[in-house]
Scaffold this motif. Structure first.
Motif, PDB file in Angstrom:
ATOM      1  N   ALA A 151       3.553  26.316 -31.045  1.00  0.00           N
ATOM      2  CA  ALA A 151       3.798  25.440 -32.198  1.00  0.00           C
ATOM      3  C   ALA A 151       4.081  26.296 -33.423  1.00  0.00           C
ATOM      4  O   ALA A 151       3.570  27.410 -33.564  1.00  0.00           O
ATOM      5  CB  ALA A 151       2.593  24.535 -32.462  1.00  0.00           C
ATOM      6  N   THR A 188       7.070  23.544 -30.549  1.00  0.00           N
ATOM      7  CA  THR A 188       7.123  22.300 -31.302  1.00  0.00           C
ATOM      8  C   THR A 188       6.970  22.644 -32.784  1.00  0.00           C
ATOM      9  O   THR A 188       6.069  23.388 -33.161  1.00  0.00           O
ATOM     10  CB  THR A 188       6.006  21.341 -30.876  1.00  0.00           C
ATOM     11  OG1 THR A 188       6.126  21.078 -29.471  1.00  0.00           O
ATOM     12  CG2 THR A 188       6.104  20.025 -31.641  1.00  0.00           C
ATOM     13  N   TYR A 211       6.127  21.525 -36.497  1.00  0.00           N
ATOM     14  CA  TYR A 211       5.416  20.538 -37.307  1.00  0.00           C
ATOM     15  C   TYR A 211       5.747  20.809 -38.767  1.00  0.00           C
ATOM     16  O   TYR A 211       5.502  21.912 -39.283  1.00  0.00           O
ATOM     17  CB  TYR A 211       3.914  20.632 -37.065  1.00  0.00           C
ATOM     18  CG  TYR A 211       3.532  20.204 -35.666  1.00  0.00           C
ATOM     19  CD1 TYR A 211       3.187  18.883 -35.389  1.00  0.00           C
ATOM     20  CD2 TYR A 211       3.555  21.112 -34.606  1.00  0.00           C
ATOM     21  CE1 TYR A 211       2.862  18.481 -34.098  1.00  0.00           C
ATOM     22  CE2 TYR A 211       3.235  20.722 -33.318  1.00  0.00           C
ATOM     23  CZ  TYR A 211       2.889  19.400 -33.079  1.00  0.00           C
ATOM     24  OH  TYR A 211       2.580  18.997 -31.795  1.00  0.00           O
ATOM     25  N   ASP A 221      13.671  16.471 -30.247  1.00  0.00           N
ATOM     26  CA  ASP A 221      12.591  16.435 -29.265  1.00  0.00           C
ATOM     27  C   ASP A 221      11.413  17.324 -29.639  1.00  0.00           C
ATOM     28  O   ASP A 221      10.269  17.017 -29.289  1.00  0.00           O
ATOM     29  CB  ASP A 221      13.116  16.852 -27.887  1.00  0.00           C
ATOM     30  CG  ASP A 221      14.165  15.886 -27.348  1.00  0.00           C
ATOM     31  OD1 ASP A 221      14.289  14.796 -27.921  1.00  0.00           O
ATOM     32  OD2 ASP A 221      14.843  16.237 -26.373  1.00  0.00           O
ATOM     33  N   ASN A 222      11.667  18.430 -30.303  1.00  0.00           N
ATOM     34  CA  ASN A 222      10.618  19.398 -30.591  1.00  0.00           C
ATOM     35  C   ASN A 222      10.243  19.425 -32.068  1.00  0.00           C
ATOM     36  O   ASN A 222       9.728  20.426 -32.558  1.00  0.00           O
ATOM     37  CB  ASN A 222      11.058  20.800 -30.151  1.00  0.00           C
ATOM     38  CG  ASN A 222      11.179  20.921 -28.654  1.00  0.00           C
ATOM     39  OD1 ASN A 222      12.204  20.582 -28.076  1.00  0.00           O
ATOM     40  ND2 ASN A 222      10.110  21.355 -28.010  1.00  0.00           N
ATOM     41  N   VAL A 259       8.157  17.383 -35.177  1.00  0.00           N
ATOM     42  CA  VAL A 259       7.206  16.351 -35.593  1.00  0.00           C
ATOM     43  C   VAL A 259       7.110  16.404 -37.112  1.00  0.00           C
ATOM     44  O   VAL A 259       6.754  17.439 -37.674  1.00  0.00           O
ATOM     45  CB  VAL A 259       5.815  16.565 -34.972  1.00  0.00           C
ATOM     46  CG1 VAL A 259       4.844  15.484 -35.439  1.00  0.00           C
ATOM     47  CG2 VAL A 259       5.909  16.576 -33.446  1.00  0.00           C
ATOM     48  N   PHE A 267      -2.118  17.945 -30.653  1.00  0.00           N
ATOM     49  CA  PHE A 267      -1.353  18.889 -29.827  1.00  0.00           C
ATOM     50  C   PHE A 267      -2.321  19.694 -28.969  1.00  0.00           C
ATOM     51  O   PHE A 267      -3.086  20.505 -29.483  1.00  0.00           O
ATOM     52  CB  PHE A 267      -0.527  19.831 -30.717  1.00  0.00           C
ATOM     53  CG  PHE A 267       0.301  20.831 -29.948  1.00  0.00           C
ATOM     54  CD1 PHE A 267       1.453  20.446 -29.295  1.00  0.00           C
ATOM     55  CD2 PHE A 267      -0.082  22.164 -29.895  1.00  0.00           C
ATOM     56  CE1 PHE A 267       2.223  21.366 -28.590  1.00  0.00           C
ATOM     57  CE2 PHE A 267       0.681  23.098 -29.198  1.00  0.00           C
ATOM     58  CZ  PHE A 267       1.842  22.695 -28.542  1.00  0.00           C
TER      59      PHE A 267
END
Length: 373
Positions: free
Chosen positions: A152, A180, A182, A201-202, A204, A214
């Motif tokens: 992340a 991902t 954030y 998709d990745n 947030v 997560f």
């Protein structure tokens, strides 16, 4: 006085990049939302005056910082570095650990097998231009090629010393698939345009006080007093914030950039202290910068008010962002600790490339105590 050629080119480049903005996430029920962007929860501190000419003088001061030779901000002594403990970093899945890459860039290993990068910037300059802007004084303490797989990435805001398109593109292409991301509201759209090729998709996106889950962690975006921009014309078009990463048994706070405000009390009211924090201690001169950044004295105050067990000073020693010497922060931090009665091992700085481990730090403290007569 005529601007130097590089300053003039930078100014024209930034002006050419400007455009009008509409906030696609505007919510009239949220006081920090505006139709064109976002706002702080609390007024700026009047004790920290702004340049008398306001907005344009502020940008002129930043451009001067970006285009002078930086000699007045050089460190008084060489800034120490260490070789990263790559064997530990790549094997660690069970112990919380924080590795300073430089400035506000950290690798945070959560102790649960999750690797998180915070505000990753590996560029030579914190700038939209290759020939101007704050130049890196120290190489990254951990190179992109030395990173473990990143699960992340947390971004605090859009300024160039915290949001790097080249660094994020490299991470998006990492072996094993992208992390991902954030991010605060609006930076998700920037990522789609500049990093992920339109894919969501990745990514947030979060507003203040939002929480995402997560892999057993809770990731909280928290309100702090700052601003955002990548040109003179998109000021506050995207949101900014601090981060808290929490799980049973361990809470971590990452300040991003912030000026001291009542937001700190609001955060303290919602969390039962933090085991570890990374808090800015640099770019606090001239004094009006302190509506955007905190001084070491204010950083220690934040450490105390958030009830942090151990804090690491960041935002110093890498890019010359303020007008103080880039190694002034740790010296002022030492004075602030003493004035506020905070032990040296409770708020400290790392070397570039150094990893701090609560377990190892506890053993070192025990050894020092046992050695006393």
């Amino acid at each position: 006085m005529r601007l130097p050629l590089r300053a003039a080119i930078l100014t024209l480049t930034l002006l050419a990049a400007g455009c009008s903005h509409v906030n696609p996430y505007y919510d009239a029920a949220r006081p920090h939302h505006r139709p064109e962007g976002f706002a702080n929860n609390y007024p700026s501190n009047p004790a920290y005056f702004r340049p008398p000419q306001g907005f344009f003088a502020g940008w002129a001061a930043r451009i001067r910082n970006w285009t002078d030779d930086g000699s007045s901000r050089l460190p008084l002594a060489p800034i120490p570095t260490v070789k990263p403990d790559l064997a530990f970093i790549h094997a660690n899945t069970t112990e919380p650990a924080l590795t300073w890459i430089g400035h506000a860039s950290f690798l945070f290993q959560t102790g649960t097998g999750v690797n998180i990068l915070l505000d990753p910037v590996f560029d030579e300059r914190a700038s939209p231009l290759a020939f101007a802007g704050p130049k890196r004084h120290q190489p990254p303490g951990l190179a992109l090629t030395e990173l473990p797989r990143i699960d992340a990435v947390l971004i605090s805001h859009s300024h160039y010393d915290h949001l790097s398109v080249d660094s994020l593109r490299a991470l998006y292409k990492q072996s094993g698939g992208p992390p991902t991301f954030y991010v605060p509201l609006g930076i998700d759209l920037w990522l789609e345009r500049n990093v992920t090729g339109g894919k969501r998709d990745n990514i947030v996106r979060l507003d203040w006080w939002d929480k995402a889950s997560f892999r057993g962690l809770d990731l909280h975006l928290l309100p702090v007093h700052h601003w955002s921009a990548r040109t003179p014309w998109d000021r506050n078009a995207t949101l900014w914030g601090a981060w808290a990463v929490t799980r049973p048994g361990f809470n971590f706070f990452f300040s991003g950039d912030l000026g001291y405000s009542k937001d700190i009390g609001d955060i303290a009211a919602r969390f039962d202290g933090f085991d570890l924090a990374a808090i800015g201690i640099g770019a606090y001169q001239p004094v009006w910068y302190r509506n955007s950044h905190v001084s070491p004295d204010e950083a220690v105050r934040i450490h105390r008010e958030l009830r942090v067990k151990h804090s690491v000073g960041m935002h110093w020693g890498t890019f010359p962002m303020g007008q103080e010497r880039i190694d002034q922060g740790p010296r002022d931090l030492a004075a602030a600790r003493q004035a506020q009665g905070v032990p040296e091992d409770a708020f400290f700085v790392l070397k570039h490339g150094e990893t701090w481990r609560p377990r190892a730090a506890g053993k070192a403290l025990d050894a020092r105590l046992d050695a006393k007569p």
